[in-house]
Every structure is written in C-alpha cells, then in structure tokens.
Design a protein around this motif. Structure first.
Motif, mmCIF file in Angstrom:
data_model
loop_
_atom_site.group_PDB
_atom_site.id
_atom_site.type_symbol
_atom_site.label_atom_id
_atom_site.label_comp_id
_atom_site.label_asym_id
_atom_site.label_seq_id
_atom_site.Cartn_x
_atom_site.Cartn_y
_atom_site.Cartn_z
ATOM 1 N N ILE A 131 1.139 -9.489 -6.161
ATOM 2 C CA ILE A 131 0.004 -8.766 -6.731
ATOM 3 C C ILE A 131 0.486 -8.013 -7.973
ATOM 4 C CG2 ILE A 131 0.363 -6.772 -5.241
ATOM 5 C CD1 ILE A 131 -2.674 -6.458 -5.130
ATOM 6 N N ILE A 185 -0.408 -4.934 -10.674
ATOM 7 C CA ILE A 185 -1.180 -3.702 -10.834
ATOM 8 C C ILE A 185 -0.874 -3.115 -12.209
ATOM 9 C CG2 ILE A 185 -1.467 -1.331 -9.976
ATOM 10 C CD1 ILE A 185 -2.571 -3.452 -8.033
ATOM 11 N N GLU A 204 -6.703 0.056 -10.364
ATOM 12 C CA GLU A 204 -6.388 -1.247 -9.772
ATOM 13 C C GLU A 204 -5.656 -1.074 -8.436
ATOM 14 O OE1 GLU A 204 -4.361 -3.921 -12.443
ATOM 15 O OE2 GLU A 204 -5.937 -3.750 -13.956
ATOM 16 N N LEU A 205 -4.755 -0.116 -8.373
ATOM 17 C CA LEU A 205 -4.050 0.127 -7.115
ATOM 18 C C LEU A 205 -5.006 0.714 -6.081
ATOM 19 C CD1 LEU A 205 -1.412 -0.072 -5.572
ATOM 20 C CD2 LEU A 205 -0.770 2.164 -6.495
ATOM 21 N N ALA A 235 -8.051 0.198 -5.676
ATOM 22 C CA ALA A 235 -8.938 -0.848 -5.161
ATOM 23 C C ALA A 235 -8.308 -1.589 -3.976
ATOM 24 C CB ALA A 235 -9.288 -1.835 -6.270
ATOM 25 N N GLN A 236 -7.012 -1.422 -3.760
ATOM 26 C CA GLN A 236 -6.311 -2.099 -2.668
ATOM 27 C C GLN A 236 -6.226 -1.248 -1.399
ATOM 28 O OE1 GLN A 236 -5.412 -5.339 -3.071
ATOM 29 N NE2 GLN A 236 -6.384 -5.078 -5.072
ATOM 30 N N LYS A 283 -5.846 -2.377 2.342
ATOM 31 C CA LYS A 283 -5.600 -3.820 2.345
ATOM 32 C C LYS A 283 -4.114 -4.125 2.469
ATOM 33 C CE LYS A 283 -9.523 -4.791 -0.699
ATOM 34 N NZ LYS A 283 -9.908 -5.288 -2.020
ATOM 35 N N GLU A 284 -3.831 -5.255 3.120
ATOM 36 C CA GLU A 284 -2.458 -5.743 3.120
ATOM 37 C C GLU A 284 -2.150 -6.237 1.714
ATOM 38 O OE1 GLU A 284 -0.285 -9.541 4.884
ATOM 39 O OE2 GLU A 284 -0.775 -8.078 6.468
ATOM 40 N N LEU A 285 -1.060 -5.732 1.158
ATOM 41 C CA LEU A 285 -0.660 -6.096 -0.202
ATOM 42 C C LEU A 285 0.119 -7.402 -0.229
ATOM 43 C CD1 LEU A 285 0.366 -2.522 -1.323
ATOM 44 C CD2 LEU A 285 -1.740 -3.751 -1.910
ATOM 45 N N ILE A 337 4.837 -6.759 -5.110
ATOM 46 C CA ILE A 337 3.988 -6.118 -6.107
ATOM 47 C C ILE A 337 4.743 -5.930 -7.421
ATOM 48 C CG2 ILE A 337 4.595 -3.775 -5.381
ATOM 49 C CD1 ILE A 337 1.598 -3.047 -5.834
ATOM 50 N N THR A 364 1.011 -2.516 3.361
ATOM 51 C CA THR A 364 -0.406 -2.199 3.218
ATOM 52 C C THR A 364 -0.525 -0.875 2.471
ATOM 53 O OG1 THR A 364 -0.893 -3.276 5.326
ATOM 54 C CG2 THR A 364 -2.544 -1.721 4.519
ATOM 55 N N LEU A 365 -1.503 -0.769 1.581
ATOM 56 C CA LEU A 365 -1.738 0.517 0.914
ATOM 57 C C LEU A 365 -2.431 1.441 1.908
ATOM 58 C CD1 LEU A 365 -1.546 2.324 -1.548
ATOM 59 C CD2 LEU A 365 -3.691 1.327 -2.375
#
Length: 154
Positions: free
Chosen positions: A2, A4, A9-10, A12-13, A16-18, A79, A112-113
């Motif tokens: 991913i 960023i 943008e970060l 938005a995660q 979620k699992e990154l 990331i 995950t974030l």
C-alpha cells in the motif's frame, strides 16, 4: 504494498488490514548475529547441541527482541509512506510474546491500522501487529506499534 502520501490517505485505512509481509526464515546465523549485537549469548539461543538435549523445544530459539527487531523490515514490505519530513518510533503497547520462534521457522507480519490522530499536523498512527509463525496458530509476537509521521505540507 500500500502507498500512502498524506494523513488523509492513511486515515482512510482506519480499522482495515494493511497487508501481510513476505515470509522470512530465522536461521541460526541470524540468531548468532543478533546475540553478538546485543551481547545476549544465552545458550537457549546460541548453543544448538545443548539446546537439543536440555531445551524443551529440542532446538535453539530466536531472542524475543530479535523477533521484535524485524518489525521495521516487515513493515516496509507492507506500506510505503511518501511525502515525509521524517518518521519517529513513538511507542509499543500491549506487546506480548505468544510463543517461541524455533530456529528455522519462517515469520511474517500482518498489520492493521488500529488508531490515528492528528496532533497539530503530526500524524500519530497506532498499528496493531502480529508476527506470525508459519504453520502455527498463535503468533510469536503481537501488540500495537505507534509511529509519528511528519508529512510535508502539500
């Protein structure tokens, strides 16, 4: 991987699992190098013959902090954060070692974030992480790593 480029943008995660990193084998050479770097030469890590006889694992095991030290390597496989002045490691929370890493095991990171905050222009991101052992149910290590990202103004 991913990519960023900004706080937005970060953010938005969130939740979620990154992603997951590639698998990395932890061999005796890596363990010995870590022992040399940290001056931690406990036999359970560096003496395969003794470990075969005396260890409940019948093998040497990786240092717990070696497992933790792989976090940046794995994180960079998941990331790519661009547009930064700098990034700072801020803290570790709820970190626990779930089980030992037997020499020769393969590890990977799943992240995950967990949370994110804007601290007057500084991005504080909490990353829930698990360092998994291939073929094992319990992770070697899990917790929340917090990073500060100083994004350039666009």
């Amino acid at each position: 991987m991913i990519e960023i480029n900004s706080y937005e943008e970060l953010a938005a995660q969130l939740g979620k699992e990154l992603g997951a990193s590639e698998w990395l084998q932890v061999d005796q050479e890596r363990i010995n190098q870590f022992a040399d770097a940290t001056l931690d030469h406990q036999w359970i890590h560096v003496d395969p013959e003794r470990a075969r006889v005396e260890s409940p694992y019948k093998s040497t095991i990786a240092h717990g902090y070696l497992t933790l030290s792989l976090l940046p390597h794995f994180w960079n496989e998941i990331i790519q954060v661009n547009n930064l002045k700098m990034q700072v490691n801020y803290g570790m929370d709820q970190m626990r070692f779930g089980q030992p890493v037997i020499t020769g095991s393969r590890l990977r990171l799943v992240a995950t974030l967990h949370d994110i905050a804007d601290l007057r222009g500084i991005c504080k991101a909490g990353i829930a992480f698990k360092i998994e052992i291939e073929g094992q149910r319990k992770p070697a290590l899990e917790g929340i790593a917090t990073f500060l990202y100083y994004f350039n103004k666009v």
